[in-house]
Design a protein around this motif. Structure first.
Motif, PDB file in Angstrom:
ATOM      1  N   VAL A   1       0.749  -1.267  -0.004  1.00 19.98           N
ATOM      2  CA  VAL A   1       0.060  -0.116  -0.091  1.00 19.98           C
ATOM      3  C   VAL A   1       0.936   1.158   0.050  1.00 19.98           C
ATOM      4  N   THR A   2       0.772   2.251  -1.027  1.00 18.65           N
ATOM      5  CA  THR A   2       1.419   3.251  -1.083  1.00 18.65           C
ATOM      6  C   THR A   2       0.589   4.392  -0.784  1.00 18.65           C
ATOM      7  N   ALA A   3       1.077   5.630  -0.503  1.00 14.84           N
ATOM      8  CA  ALA A   3       0.395   6.948   0.018  1.00 14.84           C
ATOM      9  C   ALA A   3       0.482   8.036  -0.986  1.00 14.84           C
ATOM     10  N   HIS A   4      -0.260   8.763  -0.725  1.00 15.94           N
ATOM     11  CA  HIS A   4      -0.373  10.215  -1.574  1.00 15.94           C
ATOM     12  C   HIS A   4       0.607  11.025  -0.735  1.00 15.94           C
ATOM     13  N   GLY A   5       1.600  11.713  -1.677  1.00 12.11           N
ATOM     14  CA  GLY A   5       2.386  12.644  -0.865  1.00 12.11           C
ATOM     15  C   GLY A   5       2.190  14.115  -1.338  1.00 12.11           C
ATOM     16  N   ARG A   6       2.497  14.782  -0.461  1.00 11.73           N
ATOM     17  CA  ARG A   6       2.475  16.483  -0.890  1.00 11.73           C
ATOM     18  C   ARG A   6       3.778  17.152  -0.307  1.00 11.73           C
ATOM     19  N   VAL A   7       4.027  18.549  -1.073  1.00 13.29           N
ATOM     20  CA  VAL A   7       5.020  18.993  -0.491  1.00 13.29           C
ATOM     21  C   VAL A   7       4.906  19.772   0.655  1.00 13.29           C
ATOM     22  N   ARG A   8       5.839  19.855   1.811  1.00 20.20           N
ATOM     23  CA  ARG A   8       5.449  20.572   3.118  1.00 20.20           C
ATOM     24  C   ARG A   8       5.586  22.125   2.780  1.00 20.20           C
ATOM     25  N   GLY A   9       4.670  22.478   3.461  1.00 20.38           N
ATOM     26  CA  GLY A   9       4.276  24.007   3.259  1.00 20.38           C
ATOM     27  C   GLY A   9       4.285  24.796   1.862  1.00 20.38           C
ATOM     28  N   ALA A  10       3.870  24.045   1.000  1.00 25.38           N
ATOM     29  CA  ALA A  10       3.640  24.505  -0.371  1.00 25.38           C
ATOM     30  C   ALA A  10       2.852  25.559  -0.669  1.00 25.38           C
ATOM     31  N   SER A  11       1.799  25.571   0.278  1.00 27.09           N
ATOM     32  CA  SER A  11       0.520  26.538   0.155  1.00 27.09           C
ATOM     33  C   SER A  11       1.274  28.012   0.457  1.00 27.09           C
ATOM     34  N   GLU A  12       2.343  28.021   1.503  1.00 25.54           N
ATOM     35  CA  GLU A  12       2.813  29.271   1.936  1.00 25.54           C
ATOM     36  C   GLU A  12       4.325  29.577   1.417  1.00 25.54           C
ATOM     37  N   GLY A  13       4.829  28.739   0.462  1.00 28.43           N
ATOM     38  CA  GLY A  13       6.015  28.756   0.083  1.00 28.43           C
ATOM     39  C   GLY A  13       6.430  29.515  -1.387  1.00 28.43           C
ATOM     40  N   ASN A  14       7.472  29.225  -1.877  1.00 31.02           N
ATOM     41  CA  ASN A  14       7.629  30.210  -2.992  1.00 31.02           C
ATOM     42  C   ASN A  14       7.081  29.388  -4.292  1.00 31.02           C
ATOM     43  N   ALA A  15       7.171  29.973  -5.333  1.00 28.38           N
ATOM     44  CA  ALA A  15       6.776  29.495  -6.742  1.00 28.38           C
ATOM     45  C   ALA A  15       7.531  27.989  -7.053  1.00 28.38           C
ATOM     46  N   LEU A  16       8.775  27.758  -6.543  1.00 24.97           N
ATOM     47  CA  LEU A  16       9.199  26.493  -6.980  1.00 24.97           C
ATOM     48  C   LEU A  16       8.608  25.413  -6.228  1.00 24.97           C
ATOM     49  N   LYS A  17       8.523  25.718  -4.866  1.00 27.90           N
ATOM     50  CA  LYS A  17       7.721  24.589  -3.847  1.00 27.90           C
ATOM     51  C   LYS A  17       6.407  24.231  -4.495  1.00 27.90           C
ATOM     52  N   LYS A  18       5.591  25.232  -5.091  1.00 35.60           N
ATOM     53  CA  LYS A  18       4.144  25.230  -5.480  1.00 35.60           C
ATOM     54  C   LYS A  18       4.331  24.273  -6.891  1.00 35.60           C
ATOM     55  N   ILE A  19       5.235  24.703  -7.578  1.00 34.94           N
ATOM     56  CA  ILE A  19       5.352  23.843  -9.124  1.00 34.94           C
ATOM     57  C   ILE A  19       5.664  22.358  -8.540  1.00 34.94           C
ATOM     58  N   GLN A  20       6.472  22.304  -7.722  1.00 33.93           N
ATOM     59  CA  GLN A  20       6.803  20.891  -7.274  1.00 33.93           C
ATOM     60  C   GLN A  20       5.816  20.139  -6.749  1.00 33.93           C
ATOM     61  N   ASP A  21       4.806  20.931  -5.772  1.00 30.13           N
ATOM     62  CA  ASP A  21       3.794  20.082  -5.178  1.00 30.13           C
ATOM     63  C   ASP A  21       2.902  19.591  -6.217  1.00 30.13           C
ATOM     64  N   VAL A  22       2.415  20.701  -7.324  1.00 31.26           N
ATOM     65  CA  VAL A  22       1.673  20.422  -8.530  1.00 31.26           C
ATOM     66  C   VAL A  22       2.253  19.289  -9.269  1.00 31.26           C
ATOM     67  N   TRP A  23       3.442  18.938  -9.462  1.00 35.08           N
ATOM     68  CA  TRP A  23       4.075  17.654  -9.965  1.00 35.08           C
ATOM     69  C   TRP A  23       3.918  16.568  -9.246  1.00 35.08           C
ATOM     70  N   TYR A  24       3.966  16.646  -7.948  1.00 40.26           N
ATOM     71  CA  TYR A  24       3.707  15.635  -7.134  1.00 40.26           C
ATOM     72  C   TYR A  24       2.365  15.158  -6.998  1.00 40.26           C
ATOM     73  N   ASP A  25       1.225  16.127  -7.170  1.00 41.44           N
ATOM     74  CA  ASP A  25       0.067  15.987  -7.150  1.00 41.44           C
ATOM     75  C   ASP A  25      -0.449  15.042  -8.688  1.00 41.44           C
ATOM     76  N   GLY A  26       0.327  15.401  -9.494  1.00 37.67           N
ATOM     77  CA  GLY A  26       0.109  14.643 -10.681  1.00 37.67           C
ATOM     78  C   GLY A  26       0.592  13.299 -10.947  1.00 37.67           C
ATOM     79  N   GLN A  27       1.791  13.152 -10.263  1.00 34.61           N
ATOM     80  CA  GLN A  27       2.317  11.688 -10.168  1.00 34.61           C
ATOM     81  C   GLN A  27       1.607  10.854  -9.275  1.00 34.61           C
ATOM     82  N   TYR A  28       1.240  11.553  -7.920  1.00 35.00           N
ATOM     83  CA  TYR A  28       0.222  10.601  -6.959  1.00 35.00           C
ATOM     84  C   TYR A  28      -1.264  10.373  -7.545  1.00 35.00           C
ATOM     85  N   ARG A  29      -1.897  11.641  -7.568  1.00 32.40           N
ATOM     86  CA  ARG A  29      -3.233  11.515  -7.868  1.00 32.40           C
ATOM     87  C   ARG A  29      -3.722  10.949  -9.350  1.00 32.40           C
ATOM     88  N   ILE A  30      -2.986  11.355 -10.070  1.00 33.82           N
ATOM     89  CA  ILE A  30      -3.197  11.006 -11.698  1.00 33.82           C
ATOM     90  C   ILE A  30      -2.525   9.835 -12.352  1.00 33.82           C
TER      91      ILE A  30
END
Length: 292
Positions: free
Chosen positions: A180-209
């Protein structure tokens, strides 16, 4: 919402197809149609066919047994994250567990932080005398682990309090599940810089999609190293081979998660489960849980 997203993307794709084939260039258009169709199919399977296994487990009668879960963390030079990582595991709502942290010859304060936490809690700490890599560090933990389920998490991860409890329920809902593997998100992405938010979107695509699409077929090409739980029966026979993996004659420290996923899938479901479904008992060494 899922249908609205698919309709909106479908409309954009249709316009793109028309422009590329009839306005720009036929060859470029056909190539684009092929690639976009594959990507759109991934969205279709992820949004329409994938079902969260935890939600599926809620409609089943689950065992009251609470199997021992061994949580394993291999760490090197993570003095800024390791305390939060281990504390998050200690805060887990699932209490029938043991925690083994393997310090892979860290050169910063990681070792001393772990020793402090060992005296403050019930975690077990293994200090490696030399750096051996993630695979062999985890193997050192599995050699002494008591759990029926191995939860492996990276040392810079903080898990949710109910993550292990939900994982156990998923295993109990279907005996053929091996990982069983889990969905991962970038810590502090909502309050972070643009790079963190881009990384979080990429993570979301890799896990959720992407993993959602693969998971709709009860299979994955790679269980995430951030958080994956393996049934002991599905992987224990492969641990030595996994830890001593070699490439071009030298010890190969990479591809840890993908290789372990392959071992789980190759092991197949337990013999009694196959027999119950009218199948033949697999040969010796293959009667293990093999669905991820």
């Amino acid at each position: 919402m899922r249908y609205l997203i698919l309709v909106a993307i479908g409309a954009v794709v249709a316009i793109k197809f028309y422009l590329l084939i009839f306005v720009v260039d036929l060859f470029v258009g056909l190539y684009s149609v092929t690639t976009v169709s594959v990507l759109f199919a991934v969205l279709l399977f992820a949004f329409l066919k994938f079902k969260d296994p935890y939600l599926g487990a809620q409609g089943k009668v689950l065992s009251n047994e609470k199997p021992v879960v061994t949580v394993i963390v291999a760490v090197k030079n993570e003095e800024g994250n390791i305390r939060d990582c281990v504390q998050a595991i200690l805060n887990s709502t699932y209490t029938n567990r043991e925690i083994i942290v393997v310090n892979d010859a860290s050169t910063d304060r990681t070792a001393s932080i772990l020793d402090e936490m060992r005296h403050e809690s019930d975690i077990k700490v293994i200090h490696m005398s030399k750096n051996v890599g993630k695979k062999k560090a985890i193997k050192a933990a599995t050699d002494i682990a008591k759990g029926e389920i191995f939860v492996m998490t990276d040392s810079d991860i903080t898990i949710y309090p109910d993550a292990i409890e939900k994982t156990v329920e998923i295993f109990q809902s279907d005996r053929t599940i091996g990982a069983v593997t889990a969905h991962g998100r970038v810590r502090g992405a909502s309050e972070g810089n643009a790079l963190k938010k881009i990384q979080d979107v990429w993570y979301d695509g890799q896990y959720r999609i992407l993993k959602g699409m693969e998971g709709s077929f009860s299979s994955l090409t790679c269980c995430s190293g951030a958080y994956t739980a393996y049934k002991k029966a599905a992987v224990i026979q492969y641990m030595d081979r996994w830890a001593n993996d070699r490439f071009a004659g030298v010890n190969f420290r990479f591809c840890t998660d993908r290789l372990m996923t392959s071992f789980v899938l190759a092991s197949g479901p337990p013999a009694e489960e196959r027999a119950g479904r009218g199948g033949k008992k697999p040969p010796s060494g293959c009667d293990r849980q093999g669905r991820s």
